[in-house]
Design a protein around this motif. Structure first.
Motif, PDB file in Angstrom:
ATOM      1  N   ILE A  97       0.855  -1.195   0.000  1.00  0.00           N
ATOM      2  CA  ILE A  97       0.000   0.000   0.000  1.00  0.00           C
ATOM      3  C   ILE A  97       0.888   1.242   0.000  1.00  0.00           C
ATOM      4  CG2 ILE A  97      -1.756   1.298   1.259  1.00  0.00           C
ATOM      5  CD1 ILE A  97      -2.745  -1.349   2.418  1.00  0.00           C
ATOM      6  N   VAL A  98       0.799   2.004  -1.068  1.00  0.00           N
ATOM      7  CA  VAL A  98       1.594   3.228  -1.213  1.00  0.00           C
ATOM      8  C   VAL A  98       0.682   4.425  -0.965  1.00  0.00           C
ATOM      9  CG1 VAL A  98       2.979   4.617  -2.800  1.00  0.00           C
ATOM     10  CG2 VAL A  98       3.103   2.113  -2.903  1.00  0.00           C
ATOM     11  N   VAL A  99       1.094   5.308  -0.058  1.00  0.00           N
ATOM     12  CA  VAL A  99       0.316   6.515   0.244  1.00  0.00           C
ATOM     13  C   VAL A  99       1.216   7.735   0.050  1.00  0.00           C
ATOM     14  CG1 VAL A  99      -1.186   7.675   1.902  1.00  0.00           C
ATOM     15  CG2 VAL A  99      -0.921   5.183   1.993  1.00  0.00           C
ATOM     16  N   ARG A 100       0.786   8.672  -0.787  1.00  0.00           N
ATOM     17  CA  ARG A 100       1.573   9.877  -1.069  1.00  0.00           C
ATOM     18  C   ARG A 100       0.649  11.092  -1.212  1.00  0.00           C
ATOM     19  NH1 ARG A 100       4.852   6.499  -0.226  1.00  0.00           N
ATOM     20  NH2 ARG A 100       6.778   5.993  -1.385  1.00  0.00           N
ATOM     21  N   PHE A 101       1.129  12.238  -0.775  1.00  0.00           N
ATOM     22  CA  PHE A 101       0.478  13.503  -1.112  1.00  0.00           C
ATOM     23  C   PHE A 101       0.881  13.837  -2.542  1.00  0.00           C
ATOM     24  CE2 PHE A 101       0.708  13.977   3.549  1.00  0.00           C
ATOM     25  CZ  PHE A 101      -0.620  14.282   3.809  1.00  0.00           C
ATOM     26  N   MET A 102      -0.099  14.131  -3.394  1.00  0.00           N
ATOM     27  CA  MET A 102       0.225  14.471  -4.784  1.00  0.00           C
ATOM     28  C   MET A 102       0.078  15.971  -4.999  1.00  0.00           C
ATOM     29  SD  MET A 102      -2.996  13.375  -7.096  1.00  0.00           S
ATOM     30  CE  MET A 102      -4.706  13.462  -6.604  1.00  0.00           C
ATOM     31  N   ILE A 103       1.088  16.542  -5.605  1.00  0.00           N
ATOM     32  CA  ILE A 103       1.095  17.986  -5.829  1.00  0.00           C
ATOM     33  C   ILE A 103       2.004  18.313  -7.007  1.00  0.00           C
ATOM     34  CG2 ILE A 103       3.032  18.462  -4.242  1.00  0.00           C
ATOM     35  CD1 ILE A 103       1.414  20.965  -3.337  1.00  0.00           C
ATOM     36  N   GLY A 104       1.684  19.390  -7.710  1.00  0.00           N
ATOM     37  CA  GLY A 104       2.489  19.832  -8.843  1.00  0.00           C
ATOM     38  C   GLY A 104       3.503  20.892  -8.421  1.00  0.00           C
ATOM     39  N   HIS A 105       3.661  21.887  -9.266  1.00  0.00           N
ATOM     40  CA  HIS A 105       4.609  22.962  -8.961  1.00  0.00           C
ATOM     41  C   HIS A 105       3.944  24.296  -9.263  1.00  0.00           C
ATOM     42  CE1 HIS A 105       5.204  23.398 -13.308  1.00  0.00           C
ATOM     43  NE2 HIS A 105       5.297  22.058 -13.349  1.00  0.00           N
ATOM     44  N   SER A 106       4.559  25.362  -8.837  1.00  0.00           N
ATOM     45  CA  SER A 106       3.982  26.697  -9.058  1.00  0.00           C
ATOM     46  C   SER A 106       4.261  27.157 -10.484  1.00  0.00           C
ATOM     47  CB  SER A 106       4.565  27.695  -8.059  1.00  0.00           C
ATOM     48  OG  SER A 106       5.955  27.841  -8.272  1.00  0.00           O
ATOM     49  N   ALA A 107       3.583  28.233 -10.886  1.00  0.00           N
ATOM     50  CA  ALA A 107       3.772  28.760 -12.239  1.00  0.00           C
ATOM     51  C   ALA A 107       5.145  29.377 -12.415  1.00  0.00           C
ATOM     52  CB  ALA A 107       2.682  29.794 -12.548  1.00  0.00           C
ATOM     53  N   THR A 108       5.729  29.805 -11.317  1.00  0.00           N
ATOM     54  CA  THR A 108       7.064  30.409 -11.349  1.00  0.00           C
ATOM     55  C   THR A 108       8.105  29.382 -10.910  1.00  0.00           C
ATOM     56  OG1 THR A 108       6.101  32.561 -10.760  1.00  0.00           O
ATOM     57  CG2 THR A 108       8.496  32.317 -10.529  1.00  0.00           C
ATOM     58  N   SER A 109       9.090  29.173 -11.729  1.00  0.00           N
ATOM     59  CA  SER A 109      10.098  28.163 -11.428  1.00  0.00           C
ATOM     60  C   SER A 109      10.878  28.508 -10.160  1.00  0.00           C
ATOM     61  CB  SER A 109      11.074  28.055 -12.607  1.00  0.00           C
ATOM     62  OG  SER A 109      12.080  27.118 -12.333  1.00  0.00           O
ATOM     63  N   ASN A 110      11.058  27.496  -9.301  1.00  0.00           N
ATOM     64  CA  ASN A 110      11.829  27.623  -8.064  1.00  0.00           C
ATOM     65  C   ASN A 110      11.327  28.764  -7.177  1.00  0.00           C
ATOM     66  OD1 ASN A 110      13.884  26.660  -6.386  1.00  0.00           O
ATOM     67  ND2 ASN A 110      15.326  28.223  -7.098  1.00  0.00           N
ATOM     68  N   SER A 111      10.000  28.872  -7.078  1.00  0.00           N
ATOM     69  CA  SER A 111       9.413  29.931  -6.252  1.00  0.00           C
ATOM     70  C   SER A 111       9.517  29.566  -4.777  1.00  0.00           C
ATOM     71  CB  SER A 111       7.936  30.115  -6.633  1.00  0.00           C
ATOM     72  OG  SER A 111       7.185  28.962  -6.229  1.00  0.00           O
ATOM     73  N   ILE A 112       9.134  30.509  -3.941  1.00  0.00           N
ATOM     74  CA  ILE A 112       9.165  30.265  -2.495  1.00  0.00           C
ATOM     75  C   ILE A 112       8.232  29.114  -2.112  1.00  0.00           C
ATOM     76  CG2 ILE A 112       7.356  31.979  -2.017  1.00  0.00           C
ATOM     77  CD1 ILE A 112       8.874  32.636   0.578  1.00  0.00           C
ATOM     78  N   LEU A 113       7.143  28.939  -2.870  1.00  0.00           N
ATOM     79  CA  LEU A 113       6.212  27.842  -2.600  1.00  0.00           C
ATOM     80  C   LEU A 113       6.879  26.496  -2.880  1.00  0.00           C
ATOM     81  CD1 LEU A 113       2.948  29.290  -4.223  1.00  0.00           C
ATOM     82  CD2 LEU A 113       3.496  29.152  -1.790  1.00  0.00           C
ATOM     83  N   ASP A 114       7.605  26.428  -3.998  1.00  0.00           N
ATOM     84  CA  ASP A 114       8.292  25.187  -4.352  1.00  0.00           C
ATOM     85  C   ASP A 114       9.391  24.861  -3.345  1.00  0.00           C
ATOM     86  OD1 ASP A 114       6.885  24.529  -6.796  1.00  0.00           O
ATOM     87  OD2 ASP A 114       7.879  26.263  -7.689  1.00  0.00           O
ATOM     88  N   ARG A 115      10.100  25.885  -2.896  1.00  0.00           N
ATOM     89  CA  ARG A 115      11.189  25.657  -1.940  1.00  0.00           C
ATOM     90  C   ARG A 115      10.634  25.194  -0.586  1.00  0.00           C
ATOM     91  NH1 ARG A 115      13.147  30.491  -4.231  1.00  0.00           N
ATOM     92  NH2 ARG A 115      12.664  31.687  -2.330  1.00  0.00           N
ATOM     93  N   ALA A 116       9.502  25.776  -0.185  1.00  0.00           N
ATOM     94  CA  ALA A 116       8.870  25.332   1.069  1.00  0.00           C
ATOM     95  C   ALA A 116       8.439  23.869   0.972  1.00  0.00           C
ATOM     96  CB  ALA A 116       7.674  26.225   1.384  1.00  0.00           C
ATOM     97  N   LEU A 117       7.954  23.488  -0.204  1.00  0.00           N
ATOM     98  CA  LEU A 117       7.531  22.102  -0.409  1.00  0.00           C
ATOM     99  C   LEU A 117       8.744  21.156  -0.423  1.00  0.00           C
ATOM    100  CD1 LEU A 117       4.711  20.842  -0.778  1.00  0.00           C
ATOM    101  CD2 LEU A 117       5.197  20.703  -3.218  1.00  0.00           C
ATOM    102  N   ASP A 118       9.846  21.635  -1.000  1.00  0.00           N
ATOM    103  CA  ASP A 118      11.074  20.828  -0.984  1.00  0.00           C
ATOM    104  C   ASP A 118      11.514  20.543   0.445  1.00  0.00           C
ATOM    105  OD1 ASP A 118      11.142  20.824  -3.728  1.00  0.00           O
ATOM    106  OD2 ASP A 118      12.515  22.534  -3.883  1.00  0.00           O
ATOM    107  N   SER A 119      11.409  21.552   1.301  1.00  0.00           N
ATOM    108  CA  SER A 119      11.790  21.395   2.705  1.00  0.00           C
ATOM    109  C   SER A 119      10.875  20.396   3.421  1.00  0.00           C
ATOM    110  CB  SER A 119      11.733  22.756   3.409  1.00  0.00           C
ATOM    111  OG  SER A 119      12.018  22.626   4.786  1.00  0.00           O
ATOM    112  N   GLU A 120       9.587  20.493   3.147  1.00  0.00           N
ATOM    113  CA  GLU A 120       8.629  19.562   3.752  1.00  0.00           C
ATOM    114  C   GLU A 120       8.855  18.138   3.246  1.00  0.00           C
ATOM    115  OE1 GLU A 120       3.745  19.019   4.112  1.00  0.00           O
ATOM    116  OE2 GLU A 120       4.585  20.840   3.203  1.00  0.00           O
ATOM    117  N   GLU A 121       9.186  18.016   1.965  1.00  0.00           N
ATOM    118  CA  GLU A 121       9.465  16.701   1.380  1.00  0.00           C
ATOM    119  C   GLU A 121      10.708  16.071   2.022  1.00  0.00           C
ATOM    120  OE1 GLU A 121       9.898  13.406  -1.386  1.00  0.00           O
ATOM    121  OE2 GLU A 121       8.261  14.497  -0.428  1.00  0.00           O
TER     122      GLU A 121
END
Length: 396
Positions: free
Chosen positions: A166-190
């Motif tokens: 059983i594989v369980v994952r949060f699925m999410i894409g990326h922001s419209a702006t490459s390497n934005s603060i949102l993406d970096r925050a998600l990298d940290s959480e990952e």
């Protein structure tokens, strides 16, 4: 002198007397012995009738038993034949899908000149089910509420994958702006939790249909699963009950499982769930075709593969759940209406749990998820959770 022959019977009378005595004997015999013979014959006849009745009953009982056995044998053979046909149908369906995947991969290799895609396809890990929890950048607290309740963490998450498939994952894409603060925050959480499935998709609420297609395509490319499940991050799920339910449908080909509904097509603008393409559904006031509600649903391998292969030509409607249902119109798909996948929050799921009917998923219809799920998820889990042992003891 008297003659001495006067006291004797004349010889000529002897035959006459013999005949008379013969008839007298016949009369006597018939009168006294006929009833005895009649009684004896009657008794003999009664015994014969009884014996014939007993033999007849024995024959009837044997025939009935043989008939019952024959009926049971026939039903058993019919059931076995049905199972064999169903299994063969699924095998053929899977072979067709795998052939389509192989062709798709080969075409992509020819176009891109990248053999890595083929290698990735051949190295897919075999699992029972893949669960993608739909989430957004702004939903960090929702994700934490799920992690603290029904989703295992750390080593337990890896153990669940290795031991139960059983594989369980949060699925999410990326922001419209490459390497934005949102993406970096998600990298940290990952890096902290290692429980994400990152998609090649630009996040946005009105892009849920596209995100759904990309999730199935990504999951199918990464894992060879029997089922692929999509669930929202504000829904409570009992993983063991979900797994056990899906396992019962494993032999079937092309199954689409969820709470089936048919809501109205909303043509009015500026209302929630407005359908811009309402005219495609006929006259005003019409309803959608049957489809699973979007909070949680499951697809068998062949259907998820179908979505993956045809993702570029599958039409997207405004609402994700309607889009998914539309993709299967015209296909030989079994729609399974599983009402345990749409229980209400306490007291509804609590009462069902106490009655021994544990819910697969619980949420509030009024909020299309658990209302204020960050604060309420723990309470729902305490009242309606199946317990840890149910997950590890689930028969798959």
């Amino acid at each position: 002198m008297k003659s001495k022959s006067g006291g004797k019977v004349s010889a000529k009378w002897i035959p006459v007397f013999s005949i008379c005595f013969f008839f007298f004997g016949m009369v006597f015999t018939n009168k006294f012995w006929a009833p005895l013979e009649s009684n004896s014959q009657l008794i003999t006849k009664q015994r014969l009738d009884q014996e014939l009745q007993i033999v007849s009953e024995d024959c009837n009982n044997k025939k009935k038993k043989e008939g019952d056995m024959d009926n049971k044998d026939v039903m058993k053979e019919v059931y076995k034949t049905h199972e064999a046909i169903q299994s063969l149908d699924k095998s053929i369906s899977m072979l067709q899908m795998e052939l389509s995947v192989s062709r798709s991969v080969q075409e992509k290799v020819k176009t891109d000149g990248s053999p890595a895609i083929s290698d990735q396809s051949s190295q897919r890990k075999k699992v029972f089910m893949v669960i993608g929890i739909n989430t957004a950048f702004s939903s960090r607290k929702r994700r934490d509420s799920v992690r603290e309740t029904w989703m295992p963490q750390g080593d337990q998450l890896r153990k669940l994958e290795h031991e139960k498939g059983i594989v369980v994952r949060f699925m999410i894409g990326h922001s419209a702006t490459s390497n934005s603060i949102l993406d970096r925050a998600l990298d940290s959480e990952e890096a902290q939790h290692n429980d994400f499935l990152r998609l090649e998709h630009v996040e946005g609420y009105h892009e849920l249909s596209a995100k759904t297609k990309i999730f199935f395509a990504t999951a199918v490319a990464k894992w060879d699963a029997d089922f692929y499940v999509k669930v929202d991050d504000d829904v409570h799920v009992n993983l063991g009950t979900l797994a056990a339910t899906l396992a019962r449908h494993r032999p079937k080909p092309r199954v689409y499982i969820g709470c089936m509904k048919s809501g109205p097509v909303l043509s009015q603008k500026n209302v929630k769930y407005h359908e811009p393409e309402y005219w495609k559904f006929g006259e005003d006031g019409n309803k959608y075709f049957r489809h699973a509600t979007g909070q949680i649903y499951a697809l068998s391998k062949d259907l998820a593969t179908y979505v993956s292969i045809n993702q570029h030509i599958l039409h997207k409607y405004a609402n994700e759940d309607v889009s998914l249902g539309a993709w299967f119109i015209g296909l030989e798909v079994e729609h399974i209406d599983e009402r345990n996948m749409c229980c209400g929050t306490p007291p509804d799921c609590e009462w069902k749990s106490q009655a021994g009917n544990v819910c697969i998923a619980s949420f509030d219809w009024s909020c299309s998820g658990i209302c204020k799920s960050v604060e309420k998820m723990k309470f729902v889990h305490e009242q309606c959770g199946e317990g840890e042992e149910a997950l590890w003891n689930a028969l798959l």
